[in-house]
Write an enzyme that holds these catalytic residues in place. Structure first.
Site, mmCIF file in Angstrom:
data_model
loop_
_atom_site.group_PDB
_atom_site.id
_atom_site.type_symbol
_atom_site.label_atom_id
_atom_site.label_comp_id
_atom_site.label_asym_id
_atom_site.label_seq_id
_atom_site.Cartn_x
_atom_site.Cartn_y
_atom_site.Cartn_z
ATOM 1 N N THR A 161 0.855 -1.178 0.000
ATOM 2 C CA THR A 161 0.000 0.000 0.000
ATOM 3 C C THR A 161 0.894 1.232 0.000
ATOM 4 O O THR A 161 2.074 1.152 0.290
ATOM 5 C CB THR A 161 -0.894 -0.022 1.260
ATOM 6 O OG1 THR A 161 -1.594 -1.267 1.318
ATOM 7 C CG2 THR A 161 -1.896 1.107 1.278
ATOM 8 N N ASN A 177 -3.785 -3.229 -3.790
ATOM 9 C CA ASN A 177 -3.719 -4.472 -3.038
ATOM 10 C C ASN A 177 -2.392 -5.122 -3.422
ATOM 11 O O ASN A 177 -1.346 -4.483 -3.311
ATOM 12 C CB ASN A 177 -4.921 -5.378 -3.284
ATOM 13 C CG ASN A 177 -5.049 -6.443 -2.201
ATOM 14 O OD1 ASN A 177 -4.824 -6.162 -1.029
ATOM 15 N ND2 ASN A 177 -5.384 -7.653 -2.591
ATOM 16 N N SER A 212 -11.643 -2.612 4.833
ATOM 17 C CA SER A 212 -10.237 -2.255 4.635
ATOM 18 C C SER A 212 -9.593 -1.852 5.953
ATOM 19 O O SER A 212 -10.249 -1.286 6.835
ATOM 20 C CB SER A 212 -10.131 -1.088 3.649
ATOM 21 O OG SER A 212 -8.804 -0.620 3.553
ATOM 22 N N SER A 213 -8.297 -2.118 6.058
ATOM 23 C CA SER A 213 -7.509 -1.684 7.217
ATOM 24 C C SER A 213 -6.935 -0.287 7.038
ATOM 25 O O SER A 213 -6.378 0.279 7.985
ATOM 26 C CB SER A 213 -6.356 -2.668 7.479
ATOM 27 O OG SER A 213 -6.843 -3.920 7.865
ATOM 28 N N GLY A 246 0.428 -1.593 5.028
ATOM 29 C CA GLY A 246 0.795 -2.847 5.667
ATOM 30 C C GLY A 246 -0.352 -3.744 6.059
ATOM 31 O O GLY A 246 -0.283 -4.422 7.094
#
Length: 506
Positions: A328, A348, A387-388, A408
């Site tokens: 990312t 991604n 999503s993170s 990450g």
């Protein structure tokens, strides 16, 4: 004003005449500061830096990607965020089959790995729409001026950075996926580019010129859209003209929280950013000592992922192969007037598909969905995945004091949690807060920098977690980029040394 540093410098501190930027690559930090010195604001600079990152680190981000941006306009006092994640094409559907994993665990897989690589793994890219709307709404410059640094690098060439070379080496097999991919990302003899070597992408520069001239619609309804749709049709991809034409960036009210006297603005769902600040708030009530804090952090992380997993379906019944990549791009900018922006966006892991004639590497964001039906993150046409990514801003007395983001995968929220804890609880300055050794606790696993082995071994045993040590300071444990405004008005800009990233004040 801080002196201009060589490209290897990961952080700077000084009194700004223009502002400060922290990016994964020095070319992007320089571009951001050049934009500020040229009359742009933090939003202009962040968008310029994002497009530069997509040029010099094409596997991680770019025109074919999607993500989030949060921004603050000092004159109006407005803080807004835009969600430009990729979405599932309306025709997306995968054939599933059961399989046994390496540890004899039951896993559901997608036939042909179609959600991981190739044309059927591509979600509708949101970058051009999202960044275009943000810059039009809050920026000061013409889009052509904002895109010029990326165009110059794409057409004139650039030196391959450490992280870009590492990424290409780690996905070498996928770089051979199509002829256009080989042509762009491998040397003429088929070998990998190494850090410090010269690389260029003139076709990407021309794509950027089209966006600069015709606006975002050229990607969704114009010439670039036609090229993308022809490629999808030729290779049985899911993406359709309707998917592109109907794509919208979504303006969302930021999720808010308060921690250690700071007001926080981060991304609302489908980002899981709000869970980080809930975890930090719980730690605020604890008695903390330096060194013994890792167990508290591990506990907060496990609780955070427990809450997040509740939105994915019951993992006790089936383990689903998910694929949120660690690859990312994140960057942060604050200007001298108090405007701020933070962007995190991603291909991604990338699909392996370069759109011929454009230099654009397409995402594989369909891998972010769970392929198993009947859960909140299942594949549904027009849907955005969980999503993170969580670009965030922190305020005190109404003024921005920090912009912070990370790359990450699921280590994004845990790394940001640790950096903020180190800074606001342990009292570290920003370079030290980013530079400390880290751990990551999730479900049944504890990942940590190897230097923490003595400390984390007891934590893993007590919490019944499988311990995995990461040698050195690998960006696998996330790469954090942050800019802070100090009490005396100086700014500190830190690019994570794990990724040999770049922080600059000018």
């Amino acid at each position: 004003m801080a002196e201009r540093e060589p490209s290897s410098t990961t952080w700077q501190q000084g009194m700004p005449e223009a502002g400060a930027a922290a990016c994964g690559n020095a070319d992007a930090s320089r571009a951001a500061l050049d934009i500020l010195e040229g009359g742009g604001n933090a939003i202009d600079a962040a968008v310029a830096a994002a497009y530069v990152m997509g040029t010099v680190e094409p596997l991680d981000s770019g025109i074919g990607a999607g993500g989030f941006m949060i921004m603050h306009d000092a004159a109006s006092g407005k803080t807004e965020s835009v969600d430009f994640l990729g979405v599932a094409p309306m025709a997306a559907s995968y054939e599933l089959y059961p399989s046994m994993g390496a540890g004899n665990d039951y896993i559901i897989r997608v036939k042909g790995r179609e959600n991981e690589r190739g044309h059927r793994s591509v979600g509708v890219p949101g970058t051009v729409r999202g960044l275009g709307e943000a810059q039009a709404k809050f920026g000061k410059l013409a889009m052509a001026d904002v895109l010029e640094p990326a165009i110059t690098l794409a057409e004139g060439g650039f030196k391959v950075g450490h992280k870009a070379a590492l990424r290409m080496a780690r996905t070498e097999e996928l770089l051979n996926f199509t002829e256009a991919t080989r042509k762009l990302l491998l040397k003429p003899d088929g070998s990998l580019y190494r850090a410090g070597e010269e690389m260029a992408n003139p076709e990407y520069g021309q794509s950027l010129r089209m966006i600069a001239h015709d606006g975002p619609d050229c990607f969704y309804k114009g010439a670039l859209a036609d090229l993308l749709l022809a490629e999808m049709e030729a290779h049985n991809g899911f993406l359709s003209r309707a998917d592109l034409e109907n794509y919208e960036a979504i303006w969302r009210a930021p999720a808010t929280a308060r921690f250690k006297g700071h007001d926080v603005a981060t991304m609302a769902p489908p980002s899981s950013g709000g869970l980080v600040f809930a975890g930090l708030a719980a730690l605020e009530r604890e008695s903390v000592t330096d060194g013994a804090h890792y167990d508290l952090l591990a506990g907060a992380m496990l609780e955070m992922f427990r809450k997040r997993a509740a939105g994915y379906g019951d993992p006790a019944f089936v383990k689903v192969a998910t694929g949120e990549s660690s690859e990312t791009t994140s960057l942060a900018v604050i200007d001298k007037d108090g405007n701020a922006a933070c962007i995190t966006y991603s291909n991604n892991n990338h699909s392996g598909v370069v759109l011929p004639g454009t230099g654009i590497l397409l995402n594989n964001q369909m891998m972010l969905f769970s392929p198993w039906p009947g859960n909140p993150n299942e594949v549904v046409g027009g849907k955005r995945p969980v999503s993170s990514m969580m670009p965030s801003l922190m305020f005190r007395d109404g003024k921005v004091r920090m912009a912070i983001g990370a790359s990450g995968s699921t280590r994004i929220p845990t790394s940001i949690m640790q950096v903020l804890f180190n800074s606001l609880v342990l009292g570290d300055n920003l370079p030290d807060a980013v530079g400390r050794a880290r751990l990551h606790a999730e479900t049944e696993m504890l990942l940590a920098d190897a230097e923490l082995e003595e400390t984390v071994a007891d934590i893993a045993e007590a919490r019944k977690l499988q311990l995995k040590l990461s040698p050195g300071r690998d960006p696998m444990l996330a790469s954090v980029q942050a800019v802070a405004v100090n009490d005396d008005g100086t700014m500190a800009a830190v690019g994570d040394p794990r990724a040999r990233a770049s922080g600059m004040v000018r």
